[in-house]
Each structure stands twice: as C-alpha cells, then as structure tokens.
Scaffold this active site. Structure first.
Site, mmCIF file in Angstrom:
data_model
loop_
_atom_site.group_PDB
_atom_site.id
_atom_site.type_symbol
_atom_site.label_atom_id
_atom_site.label_comp_id
_atom_site.label_asym_id
_atom_site.label_seq_id
_atom_site.Cartn_x
_atom_site.Cartn_y
_atom_site.Cartn_z
ATOM 1 N N LYS A 100 63.527 146.490 56.505
ATOM 2 C CA LYS A 100 62.579 147.481 56.659
ATOM 3 C C LYS A 100 61.176 146.781 55.793
ATOM 4 O O LYS A 100 61.290 146.760 54.721
ATOM 5 C CB LYS A 100 62.930 148.600 55.828
ATOM 6 C CG LYS A 100 61.839 149.773 56.214
ATOM 7 C CD LYS A 100 61.604 150.879 55.194
ATOM 8 C CE LYS A 100 60.690 150.519 53.974
ATOM 9 N NZ LYS A 100 59.175 150.739 54.312
ATOM 10 N N GLU B 198 64.455 141.367 43.490
ATOM 11 C CA GLU B 198 63.230 140.508 43.257
ATOM 12 C C GLU B 198 62.451 141.493 42.922
ATOM 13 O O GLU B 198 61.719 142.204 43.646
ATOM 14 C CB GLU B 198 62.730 139.745 44.157
ATOM 15 C CG GLU B 198 63.807 138.636 44.838
ATOM 16 C CD GLU B 198 63.955 137.620 43.954
ATOM 17 O OE1 GLU B 198 63.370 137.500 42.924
ATOM 18 O OE2 GLU B 198 64.781 136.689 44.179
ATOM 19 N N GLU C 129 52.336 145.658 34.924
ATOM 20 C CA GLU C 129 51.951 145.172 35.973
ATOM 21 C C GLU C 129 50.792 145.709 36.753
ATOM 22 O O GLU C 129 50.860 146.821 37.226
ATOM 23 C CB GLU C 129 53.112 144.850 37.103
ATOM 24 C CG GLU C 129 52.945 143.695 38.084
ATOM 25 C CD GLU C 129 53.965 143.755 39.155
ATOM 26 O OE1 GLU C 129 54.545 144.789 39.628
ATOM 27 O OE2 GLU C 129 54.264 142.632 39.764
HETATM 28 P P1 TAP Z 1 57.583 149.173 46.063
HETATM 29 O O1 TAP Z 1 56.476 150.408 46.150
HETATM 30 O O2 TAP Z 1 58.833 148.989 45.193
HETATM 31 O O3 TAP Z 1 57.964 149.053 47.740
HETATM 32 C C1 TAP Z 1 58.722 148.277 48.236
HETATM 33 C C2 TAP Z 1 59.560 148.431 49.601
HETATM 34 O O4 TAP Z 1 60.526 149.392 49.115
HETATM 35 C C3 TAP Z 1 58.644 149.084 50.528
HETATM 36 O O5 TAP Z 1 59.085 148.696 51.861
HETATM 37 C C4 TAP Z 1 58.815 150.378 50.350
HETATM 38 O O6 TAP Z 1 58.576 151.140 51.358
HETATM 39 C C5 TAP Z 1 60.186 150.474 50.013
HETATM 40 N N1 TAP Z 1 60.614 151.716 49.190
HETATM 41 C C6 TAP Z 1 59.901 152.642 48.619
HETATM 42 N N2 TAP Z 1 60.863 153.570 47.975
HETATM 43 C C7 TAP Z 1 62.004 153.338 48.323
HETATM 44 C C8 TAP Z 1 63.418 153.699 48.092
HETATM 45 N N3 TAP Z 1 63.477 155.008 47.183
HETATM 46 N N4 TAP Z 1 64.370 153.216 48.502
HETATM 47 C C9 TAP Z 1 64.370 152.014 49.204
HETATM 48 N N5 TAP Z 1 63.274 151.646 49.504
HETATM 49 C C10 TAP Z 1 61.981 152.170 49.014
HETATM 50 O O7 TAP Z 1 56.441 147.914 45.986
HETATM 51 P P2 TAP Z 1 55.258 147.408 46.685
HETATM 52 O O8 TAP Z 1 54.312 148.379 46.166
HETATM 53 O O9 TAP Z 1 55.490 147.365 48.125
HETATM 54 O O10 TAP Z 1 55.375 145.946 46.415
HETATM 55 C C11 TAP Z 1 54.629 145.459 45.218
HETATM 56 C C12 TAP Z 1 55.743 145.287 44.151
HETATM 57 O O11 TAP Z 1 56.684 144.450 44.439
HETATM 58 C C13 TAP Z 1 55.370 144.564 42.870
HETATM 59 O O12 TAP Z 1 55.877 145.305 41.758
HETATM 60 C C14 TAP Z 1 55.726 143.218 42.900
HETATM 61 O O13 TAP Z 1 55.773 142.489 41.636
HETATM 62 C C15 TAP Z 1 56.932 143.402 43.646
HETATM 63 N N6 TAP Z 1 57.466 141.903 44.407
HETATM 64 C C16 TAP Z 1 58.112 141.257 43.743
HETATM 65 C C17 TAP Z 1 58.412 140.098 44.086
HETATM 66 C C18 TAP Z 1 59.295 139.057 43.679
HETATM 67 S S1 TAP Z 1 59.802 137.789 44.538
HETATM 68 N N7 TAP Z 1 60.091 139.469 42.346
HETATM 69 C C19 TAP Z 1 57.798 139.681 45.293
HETATM 70 C C20 TAP Z 1 56.817 140.397 45.964
HETATM 71 C C21 TAP Z 1 56.514 141.803 45.397
HETATM 72 P P3 TAP Z 1 57.097 151.996 51.705
HETATM 73 O O14 TAP Z 1 56.132 150.774 51.556
HETATM 74 O O15 TAP Z 1 57.490 152.565 52.884
HETATM 75 O O16 TAP Z 1 56.958 152.682 50.446
#
Ligand code: TAP
Length: 514
Positions: free
Chosen positions: A219, A293, A424
């Site tokens: 997803k 991650e 962050e």
């Molecule tokens: P999140 O808000 O955590 O969303 C990540 C993914 O999880 C999205 O596809 C989101 O869907 C989905 N999601 C949301 N609520 C969920 C739930 N209850 N159960 C399962 N999936 C759910 O993060 P983001 O804002 O997209 O990305 C930024 C974060 O990712 C930052 O904290 C960053 O550090 C982290 N990140 C970490 C890494 C590594 S390798 N450590 C790499 C890249 C990013 P929706 O988009 O539909 O809400």
C-alpha cells in the site's frame, strides 16, 4: 585499414582543441551576479518536458489486473507544486485488501517454488523496463511528490532500478546467503510505504521480497500513489505472474487492514514512529515477522579539522535534499565551537544561492513540500523554534504563488530541549547546536529517541572510528552524507525501528533459514 596506435593517437583532438570544442560553460552564458545579502539569482527556466503518461484514473492492481475498488470510491492526487489535480486513484478498503491477499496466496503456491534463476529473470526484466521508462517515471514522481526533477532523474529512479537489478542477482544465490543453511520464502508479505521516496520505497520493499520467493501486497501513501500504479504497468509488461505483486491504494485504514490481515506472515512498514507503534500494537498477539523503518533525527557532526567547504556541501545535501523530507536527514547540525561561526557563515552564503521553486525546472534545488498539511506541520515547528528562543534565518527567495513551498531554514542558538532539536520536523529546517569536545558531541548526538543515521566530518581516521563506534545510529557516514547503495543494509536503532533493508541482511528479513 590498420592504423598504428601512434597514428590513432594523432587523430585524437589535442587538449587545446577539446577545450575550444566544448560548449561554453553555463556560467559564461548566464553570468551570475555578484552575491549580495538577500539577493537571489535569476535563471532561465529549463522545464523537463518528458510526458509522464498519467491516466485520468487508476484502479487497484490485484491478481495481475487493474480492478475497480469494491467501494467504487476514488481519491484525488494533487500536484504539490501547483495544487492542481493530477489524477484519481482507487480507495481500497479491507475487502480489497482481502482480495489482494487471496491473490497473493494463490500466486505464492507457484512463485514460492519457482527456481531462483527463473524468479531472477522477472526481476531483471522489471529493472530494465524501469530503466527504459526512467524519464517518464522521473517526471511522474516529481509531479506527484514535488521533489526536484534533478533528484528523481538522477537519484530516485536509477536507484529504484538498481535495487531491482541487485536483488535479481540474489534470486539464484539464496543457497549461499547463509552457508550450510537454505533460505526459504515466508509467504505473503504486507508492505506499507511513506510518501517521501515513493518509487524508491516500492523497490526497497518489493525487490528483496520477490528475490526471496515471497508474494507481495503493498500500500503506497495517499499523498504519492502515482508511481506505484505506474509500476503495475511494468509488472504487466514484464509478464510477472498474476498475484505475485498486488498494489492497493487507499488510506491509513487500508494499510491497517493489510498489516493485520491473517494472510500476511511478514509485514514491512516504513513510515513514522507513531504509526509504526500503532501497527506493532495491532499485531502484538500474532507471530508475524516484522520490519520497521521509522523516523529519525540525525546529527551531522562537523569538527574543527574538517574540510569546511566539503562539509558545508554535506550539510546542505544532508538537510535540503528532498526538502528535508528524508528519514535519515541530517536535521541537527552539531558544529565544533572553534569553527561554528565560519561554518554558519559559509552555510548562509550557500543557502542564498539555492534555487527554490518549480520542481520540474532542472535548475531547481529545493522543490515543493508534499502537501499543505505537511507544510503546515513544518511551519508549526518554525513557530515553535522562535517561541522557544532560537534564532531563525532564511535566505530571501521568491516563492511561486501556488503550491506548497518553504525556503531553506536554519536555526541557531538551539538547545537540546527545544522541540526543533528533539522532534522529527521532516522539512527543510536545520537546527544548529555547538559542542566543545568529542565526548560532548557523542553525548549530544545520541541524546535523541531516534537512531537512524549520523554524519561525521573530520580529517582524523581515528576520530571517525571512535565516532562510528559510539554513535547509536544504523548508518554513520564519514565525510559524506546521504549515500545509498543497494548492497548496503539500512535501518535503525531505538525508535527508528528494527530490521534492515538492502544488502544480505535485508534479504534475510524476507526469508527463513531451513
Ligand atoms: P506515516 O504517516 O507513518 O505513513 C506511512 C504509511 O503508513 C502511509 O502509507 C500511511 O497511509 C500508512 N498508515 C497510516 N496510518 C496507518 C495505520 N494505522 N496502519 C497502517 N498504515 C498506516 O508516515 P509518512 O508521513 O507517510 O512518512 C514520513 C515518515 O516516514 C517519517 O517519520 C520518516 O522518517 C519515515 N520514513 C522512514 C524511513 C526509514 S527507511 N526509516 C524512510 C522513509 C520515511 P496514508 O498515507 O494513507 O496515511
């Protein structure tokens, strides 16, 4: 006609001829004005023109076909650079997730038994098809995410292809991963990815899973689903057997349904620490294998013996690459007191010449923030930094009237208790903290709930060794930052998660030893 090496050499242009034959350097064609505080450069816009071939609507990719969502509902994907609708995508729900998991389970019966050599051929094909359509994917990603075309063209897409190439190579060598043991696939893998590197995260997740013989339901993030559904076209063109990869676009609850689905024996999540914890709680009473991650708050540490100009480039790359929306971004600059003033001054000069604006323009350094919500979140951190007493500085730059933009921002006078030093931000915002001794640098760098990455800038090899041993971070870069390679494992400690992606270690997380 045979010619001697000597004759051949004489046919080559001399260095002087070469110099005159070369096109005039860009700076000669467009002289850069003297830098004045607060001034900005004018460039001719150079927009990337490749057609991203975006359809008006995309369905779900289940069982090798594009199928309408059972709810019949779709959501819009917005271009953050101009706030215009790009396309609409299927809003998958728990029923769609279930259908995708069923398709993956059926596919696994054959795919899981396919000789690695055969699986590898499919993965190689995917890599090559992605390379063939690299420009198209780069433009699509830039439009969907807002990141500069230079980055999608030179980093995201080639790196995504590299991950498929690398893992294709592993597929027939699984017997050599752990000597004396055999590596067996797990089954159906559920994967959820964030919006900051949409295509790259797809490849980080899908390539090792397939190489190890698993089938996938993935997803993408609501903000950036476009390259995922475009990748489905590549899976079809590669004749990947139906159901081996399934892509369910949707919302957070779609991701929740996937993570909790009984068919997913392994779940791999990349996203925020907050959502990671929600997922872990939801599957706590299952025996699913997990890789998390999560977020980061990396320290980029500059010592007084560092090559300062190189370090300044590393600081800029560390925090302003992808508008700072990078899990391993060097969002805390720890700078040695004797050089702090010099570093900050050079950094400001460098930021004055960064170009903020249209991500499709090949001159752009800092593109658009992914969404209005994210922009508001980052602006909230700017307010918090100022309220807590840090000093904010931004170069003067003209931002486009439409779209979600923010100038690169630095804060000086930051203390460790400030929110901008602890949380962050996930935006182009750098918090600068000074230190006096090596031990103080280590203590401050490790004074975070996260542990994903760190950078060290110094001339001393012994100091690099000490720092990389004592810094609690999954990756420590020395005299560089944000360097990635599919052969190298990536992952975190503490609240940055567990498990590794990339390299042999990443492969092991998608298999069991038998
Ligand atoms: P999140 O808000 O955590 O969303 C990540 C993914 O999880 C999205 O596809 C989101 O869907 C989905 N999601 C949301 N609520 C969920 C739930 N209850 N159960 C399962 N999936 C759910 O993060 P983001 O804002 O997209 O990305 C930024 C974060 O990712 C930052 O904290 C960053 O550090 C982290 N990140 C970490 C890494 C590594 S390798 N450590 C790499 C890249 C990013 P929706 O988009 O539909 O809400």
């Amino acid at each position: 006609m045979v010619i001697s090496v000597h004759q051949w050499f004489k046919t080559m242009p001399t260095l002087a001829e070469k110099k005159t034959a070369r096109p005039a350097p860009r700076t000669a064609a467009r002289p850069r004005p003297e830098l004045i505080f607060g001034d900005f450069w004018e460039f001719d816009p150079a927009p990337e023109t490749a057609d991203p071939k975006i359809k008006p609507r995309y369905d779900l990719f289940i069982g090798g076909r594009m199928v309408a969502p059972t709810s019949g509902r779709y959501f819009d994907s917005i271009n953050p650079a101009n706030e215009q609708k790009l396309t609409e995508l299927a809003l998958g729900n728990a029923t769609d997730v279930d259908l995708a998991c069923q398709a993956a389970s059926r596919a696994f019966e054959k795919w899981g038994k396919l000789p690695g050599k055969e699986r590898g051929k499919y993965i190689y094909r995917i890599a090559r098809l992605l390379q063939d359509r690299a420009r198209e994917f780069a433009v699509a990603e830039t439009r969907d995410n807002g990141k500069p075309i230079r980055e999608t063209r030179d980093f995201d897409v080639p790196m995504a292809a590299a991950h498929f190439f690398y893992h294709a190579g592993w597929a027939d060598k699984l017997d050599y991963v752990a000597p004396g043991r055999r590596l067996a696939p797990l089954g159906v893998v559920g994967q959820v990815i964030p919006w900051n590197f949409p295509l790259l995260m797809l490849s980080w997740k899908i390539a090792p899973a397939l190489a190890a013989g698993n089938c996938v339901v993935i997803k993408p993030a609501t903000n950036t689903p476009l390259t995922a559904v475009k990748l489905a076209e590549i899976f079809q063109d590669a004749d990947l057997p139906p159901g081996v990869v399934n892509i369910v676009t949707g919302s957070g609850s779609t991701g929740g349904a996937l993570m909790a689905h009984p068919a997913t024996v392994k779940i791999a999540f990349t996203g925020s620490t907050e959502v990671g914890k929600v997922i872990m709680r939801s599957v706590a009473d299952t025996d699913k294998k997990m890789t998390m991650e999560l977020g980061g708050k990396a320290a980029n540490i500059v010592f007084d013996d560092a090559p300062i100009d190189q370090a300044v480039e590393g600081i800029v790359n560390g925090i302003f690459f992808n508008q700072g929306q990078v899990c391993c971004a060097g969002s805390r600059l720890l700078v040695h007191e004797p050089v702090a003033e010099k570093v900050v001054s050079k950094l400001k000069n460098r930021l004055r010449v960064l170009r903020v604006g249209d991500p499709l323009d090949k001159n752009t350094d800092v593109g658009a923030i992914v969404s209005r919500d994210q922009l508001d979140t980052v602006k909230g951190y700017l307010d918090s930094g100022v309220q807590e007493g840090a000093e904010m500085w931004q170069p003067s730059c003209r931002l486009p009237a439409k779209g979600f933009y923010l100038p690169p921002t630095i804060f000086t006078g930051v203390t460790q208790s400030h929110r901008i030093a602890r949380e962050e931000i996930f935006g182009p915002v750098l918090s600068i903290i000074t230190f006096r001794t090596v031990d103080e640098a280590i203590e401050k760098a490790n004074n975070t709930a996260y542990g994903l990455s760190a950078g060290v800038w110094t001339d001393k090899g012994s100091r690099i060794l000490k720092m990389s041993t004592e810094l609690k971070a999954g990756v420590v870069w020395a005299n560089t930052f944000n360097k990635f390679d599919p052969t190298s494992p990536f992952g975190g400690y503490k609240e940055s998660g567990f498990g590794r992606e990339g390299g042999r270690q990443g492969l092991l997380d998608y298999a069991k030893l038998v």
